[in-house]
Write a protein that holds these residues in place. Sequence first.
Motif, short mmCIF file in Angstrom:
data_model
loop_
_atom_site.label_atom_id
_atom_site.label_comp_id
_atom_site.label_asym_id
_atom_site.label_seq_id
_atom_site.Cartn_x
_atom_site.Cartn_y
_atom_site.Cartn_z
N ALA A 1 0.84 -1.20 0.00
CA ALA A 1 0.00 0.00 0.00
C ALA A 1 0.88 1.25 0.00
O ALA A 1 0.63 2.20 -0.75
N LEU A 2 1.92 1.26 0.84
CA LEU A 2 2.81 2.42 0.92
C LEU A 2 3.59 2.58 -0.38
O LEU A 2 3.78 3.69 -0.86
N ALA A 3 4.01 1.44 -0.97
CA ALA A 3 4.76 1.51 -2.22
C ALA A 3 3.91 2.14 -3.31
O ALA A 3 4.39 2.96 -4.09
N ARG A 4 2.63 1.80 -3.32
CA ARG A 4 1.76 2.34 -4.37
C ARG A 4 1.50 3.82 -4.19
O ARG A 4 1.12 4.51 -5.13
N ASP A 5 1.65 4.32 -2.96
CA ASP A 5 1.45 5.75 -2.72
C ASP A 5 2.75 6.54 -2.73
O ASP A 5 2.76 7.74 -2.51
N ALA B 1 12.46 8.26 -7.30
CA ALA B 1 13.36 7.12 -7.13
C ALA B 1 12.57 5.85 -6.84
O ALA B 1 13.01 4.75 -7.13
N LEU B 2 11.38 6.04 -6.24
CA LEU B 2 10.59 4.87 -5.86
C LEU B 2 9.59 4.48 -6.95
O LEU B 2 8.74 3.63 -6.73
N PHE B 3 9.71 5.11 -8.13
CA PHE B 3 8.76 4.81 -9.21
C PHE B 3 8.66 3.32 -9.53
O PHE B 3 7.57 2.79 -9.69
N PRO B 4 9.81 2.60 -9.60
CA PRO B 4 9.72 1.15 -9.87
C PRO B 4 8.86 0.43 -8.82
O PRO B 4 8.10 -0.47 -9.16
#
Lengths: 243, 277
Positions: free
Chosen positions: B94-98, B103-106
């Motif tokens: 959930a956090l990754a998708r938000d 840099a965290l786009f992948p």
Amino acid sequence: MAKLELRGVEKRFGEATVCDGIDLDVGEGEMVCLIGASGAGKSTLLRCINLLEPIEDGAIYLDGTDISVPGLDPQTVRSRIGMVFQSYNLFPHMTALENAMLAPRRVRGVTRAAIQPEVEELFARFGLADRMGNYPDQLSGGQQQRVAIVRALAMRPEVMLFDEITSALDPQLVGEVLDVLLMLKDQGMTMVLATHEMGFARQAADKVCFLKDGRIIEEGAPDAIFDTPKMDETKAFLARALK
Amino acid sequence: MTKQDAAGMTRRQLYEAQQRKRSIRIAATSTALVIAAIVVLVPLTPGWEKVKRSFFNWDTLVDTFPKLLDAFLINIMIFAWSAPAIAVLGLLIALARDAKSPALFPLRIFGAAFTDVFRGVPVILTVYLIGFGIPGLGLPRPWNSPYIWGSLALILTYSAYVAEIFRSGIDSVHHSQRSAALSLGLSERQVMRDVVLPQAVRNVVPSQMNMLIALQKDVSLLSFIGPVEIFRQAGVFKSLLANFTPYVGAAIIFLIVTVPATRYADYLMARQMRERR
């Protein structure tokens, strides 16, 4: 040099220009009241000053330093400028005391023990000593708004912004919140208010600005604005607001 | 002036008491009719005697029940290690998708792909593919255990759903909370951790309870790749005794766990609705 200077501040949401070239000087320890109909751009202007909204054009200076430079880290600026909102926005999962201690602990990195005496002292000063352990939903609207003010003050801000902070309150609770503002004025706090409390603006402000369609139409001492407004728009607004 | 009768009730209270009695009478009558219909009509069906013998055999139930309970411990075990893993992985996704940082786009892409894939495939298929596929790589013991890979299949599938629920929880926190926290000088990360997440998690507790209940039932899907949990054990008894009663016994054991949990989840849900008004 004024504490806070706005030069040609412009803010657009899509096609709509909400702030259309606003110039404003707020001197150290001054209280400036922004008046005008809803949608005139008062709230947006305050959000721009606190960098919650990026501005399209113009500049905002705090102590002579441009804080509206794109790419500037907004955190340091925000910790110097406190803001209080119409809907209180207290964190519902924390007690009043925890609400006020969160930002000093996280942003200034001080320990709970180090900050608590100072924050408790703030609560006591604003008559909330016995409310510190309560959660927001256990407090009246007036108490919640005063806690929100204490929370902002706990960061030791140099400027405070108040966005229609009495608009959501029952009429009999407005007074206790406005009293807090008078106390802060006595202590020399620099303040900018968006407000519909004309009586208060007239009594307490050092300067009143009338906004319409994102522009400051007229500004001056309260007596000048309220007794001898020069612009037709100001006259029309006051006629309605003071009815 | 309010008129009162002998019992000290006002006109309206009297009327409401009458209405209440009336609805209780109607409810009782209709319930009795339905039960009577079932009790009278079902035994009239031609196959009833056979069904009674093979599904509701008391002796078989008593004989197999303790063993079924033992097998249920395996369900509980698999549930107990999968649930925390699902909570953690679901929250991370959930956090990754938000995530907003470029840099965290992948991670964002990965999170989206993950939820799409695992929500889009039937659980049983995931269990098969992972549960048979990975041990098929020829891993040495204990790394070829169907417990590990079966659990992983459940963890991946459920994390996808749980992540979406966490995300809806994050969205449910009013943006004014963010404004207030930012205005105090907190960083985006601190806003998420100290202000948004605690409220988001609280908001979705009832929904996540329902996921736990579903997981408890879906643990039985692992029976298809090996572990002799309660459903498999009931199947063993069925073959042994040529009787379906052990399945009824297994259903009873599930209900003993899931009914209170479901009631509790509903209670939490109702309380939350009341609080929000």
